[in-house]
Write a protein that holds these residues in place. Structure first.
Motif, short mmCIF file in Angstrom:
data_model
loop_
_atom_site.label_atom_id
_atom_site.label_comp_id
_atom_site.label_asym_id
_atom_site.label_seq_id
_atom_site.Cartn_x
_atom_site.Cartn_y
_atom_site.Cartn_z
N PHE A 1 -1.06 5.02 9.70
CA PHE A 1 -1.59 3.75 9.21
C PHE A 1 -0.51 2.80 8.72
CE2 PHE A 1 -5.27 6.57 7.45
CZ PHE A 1 -5.82 6.69 8.71
N TYR B 1 0.84 -1.21 0.00
CA TYR B 1 0.00 0.00 0.00
C TYR B 1 0.88 1.26 0.00
CZ TYR B 1 -3.10 3.69 1.74
OH TYR B 1 -3.78 4.87 1.90
N ARG C 1 -2.00 14.37 0.08
CA ARG C 1 -2.40 12.98 -0.16
C ARG C 1 -1.47 12.00 0.53
NH1 ARG C 1 -4.65 16.17 -3.77
NH2 ARG C 1 -6.78 15.63 -4.42
N ILE C 2 -0.20 12.34 0.62
CA ILE C 2 0.70 11.50 1.41
C ILE C 2 0.24 11.48 2.87
CG2 ILE C 2 3.03 11.23 2.33
CD1 ILE C 2 4.13 12.49 -0.21
N ASP D 1 -2.69 12.25 4.31
CA ASP D 1 -3.99 11.65 4.61
C ASP D 1 -4.03 10.16 4.29
OD1 ASP D 1 -4.85 14.08 5.50
OD2 ASP D 1 -6.11 14.53 3.78
N ALA D 2 -3.36 9.75 3.22
CA ALA D 2 -3.40 8.33 2.84
C ALA D 2 -2.62 7.47 3.83
CB ALA D 2 -2.84 8.14 1.43
N THR D 3 -1.66 8.06 4.52
CA THR D 3 -0.87 7.29 5.48
C THR D 3 -1.28 7.59 6.93
OG1 THR D 3 0.89 8.94 5.55
CG2 THR D 3 1.12 7.17 3.92
N GLY D 4 -2.21 8.51 7.12
CA GLY D 4 -2.74 8.78 8.46
C GLY D 4 -1.74 9.35 9.43
#
Lengths: 259, 121
Positions: free
Chosen positions: A175, A126, B81-82, B84-87
């Motif tokens: 995440f 991912y 986007r980096i 938010d996509a990785t939290g």
């Protein structure tokens, strides 16, 4: 009315040669773009070259995706059911997350990524996917901003993913696993300067070459990491830092970026 | 960073610019209004609006500056986007400047605020 519109279009079209000439003098931008396309053509850590290119192709389709527009508009994304047009290289769940990174990134959740992992998309795969998406999107957005045609995607080279991963990974926040701030091994010392290691730099460090690619693009489009401490004006730029941060801050605000 | 860069040069600015206020953007920032209009048009996705704003910025400045502005805008399309996509959470939620900015601009209402607010409690 028609004549006025025609004159206006002619004026705007006349901007193109000047902008093209200015861009031709920015070899760093051309070099960063070319470097990413070469990188894209090669097998990655967890994806083949054909899969990486398919991820980039899906990134380009995301903003025109009717299903994603409905999901973006919905109070809950789960209310909208449907499948994306199929890709020969990617499953629907992968296409879905690629599109969401472009169209609705603020609503990506840990729970969602846990479900993707249960379906076979490892966290490090991912991370690599995120890196490919954000780099190609940034390059494409630059071209859109200047009304230039998008660069062609490369042809894939054969080979299997390396499945390499950094020796030191931790997942203490966010995440995805990341290299600790002070955990750079000798081969990865170039990823961030000693004592820096902001989360946004470390976020993709589970796949170090993606950090290198985005740093190279950022260095051309914005500033080198080493220049970021200069809050006045970088020697290499016409825009002073306030002008840069006005653009950066407004883009981030419209994207509802808390970070 | 806008506030920090203004402080570094002892320049008086108006952070309402970050909320899209074009007259606020002109305070202390050279070509501020044209740069903000370009950014707004870029983010709108309307290519006609973008062409017009790009032309105005070009007339007010230079092709080289427009290329730089395009680069910064494109760069921050990636950064958000980096993040938010990785939290990832904000690196230092306790920094006084950051607290003030987040309150002034109401950033806690953003969906991605949860990545930082959950970890800072």
């Amino acid at each position: 009315m028609f004549l006025a519109l025609k004159i206006r279009v002619s004026i705007l079209t006349a901007d193109a040669p000047a902008l093209k000439s200015a861009l031709d003098n920015r070899s760093d931008i051309q070099s960063a773009n070319d470097s990413f396309m070469s990188f894209l053509s090669q097998p990655g850590y967890w994806w083949t070259a054909a899969e990486k290119i398919a991820i980039a192709e899906e990134s380009r389709l995301a903003n025109r995706c009717a299903l994603c527009q409905k999901k973006k508009a919905a109070l809950s994304r789960g209310q909208i059911l449907g499948q994306h047009p199929p890709s020969p290289h990617l499953g629907d769940e992968v296409i879905g997350i690629v599109h969401q990174i472009i169209t609705d990134q603020g609503r990506i959740t840990r729970t969602q990524l846990d479900a993707l992992e249960a379906d076979g998309l490892s966290r490090l795969a991912y991370v690599e996917l995120v890196g490919v998406v954000v780099c190609i999107f940034s390059i494409d957005e630059f071209h859109r901003a200047l009304d230039l045609p998008l660069p062609s995607l490369p042809h894939p080279r054969p080979g299997n993913p390396s499945r390499d991963q950094p020796a030191t990974l931790e997942q203490t926040s966010g995440f995805v696993p990341m290299i600790p701030r002070s955990g750079l091994m000798p081969a990865d010392q170039d990823l961030w300067p000693k004592g820096f290691g902001a989360n946004v730099i470390r976020a993709l460090s589970g796949t170090p070459d993606l950090v290198r690619q985005w740093k190279r693009i950022a260095g051309a489009f914005y500033l080198q990491v080493e220049e970021m401490g200069n809050l006045v004006q970088a020697d290499s730029r016409l825009l002073n830092r306030m002008q840069m941060e006005l653009i950066a801050g407004r883009v981030s605000a419209i994207n509802q970026c808390f970070y | 960073m806008l506030r920090a860069s203004a402080q570094a040069t002892d320049t008086h600015i108006d952070l309402d610019a970050l909320l899209g206020n074009e007259s606020a953007a002109n305070l202390g920032i050279p070509h501020g209004q044209a740069l903000l209009a370009f950014t707004e048009a870029f983010m709108s996705g309307d290519q006609h609006l973008l062409a017009s704003a790009r032309h105005s910025l070009l007339e007010a400045s230079s092709p080289e500056l427009v290329v730089e502005a395009a680069g910064v805008a494109a760069n921050f399309q990636r950064m958000v986007r980096i993040a938010d996509a990785t939290g990832i959470p904000v690196d230092d939620m306790s920094a006084p400047g950051g607290i003030a900015i987040r309150e002034a601009l109401g950033l806690a209402a953003f969906a991605s605020a949860q990545h930082s607010l959950q970890t800072s409690h």
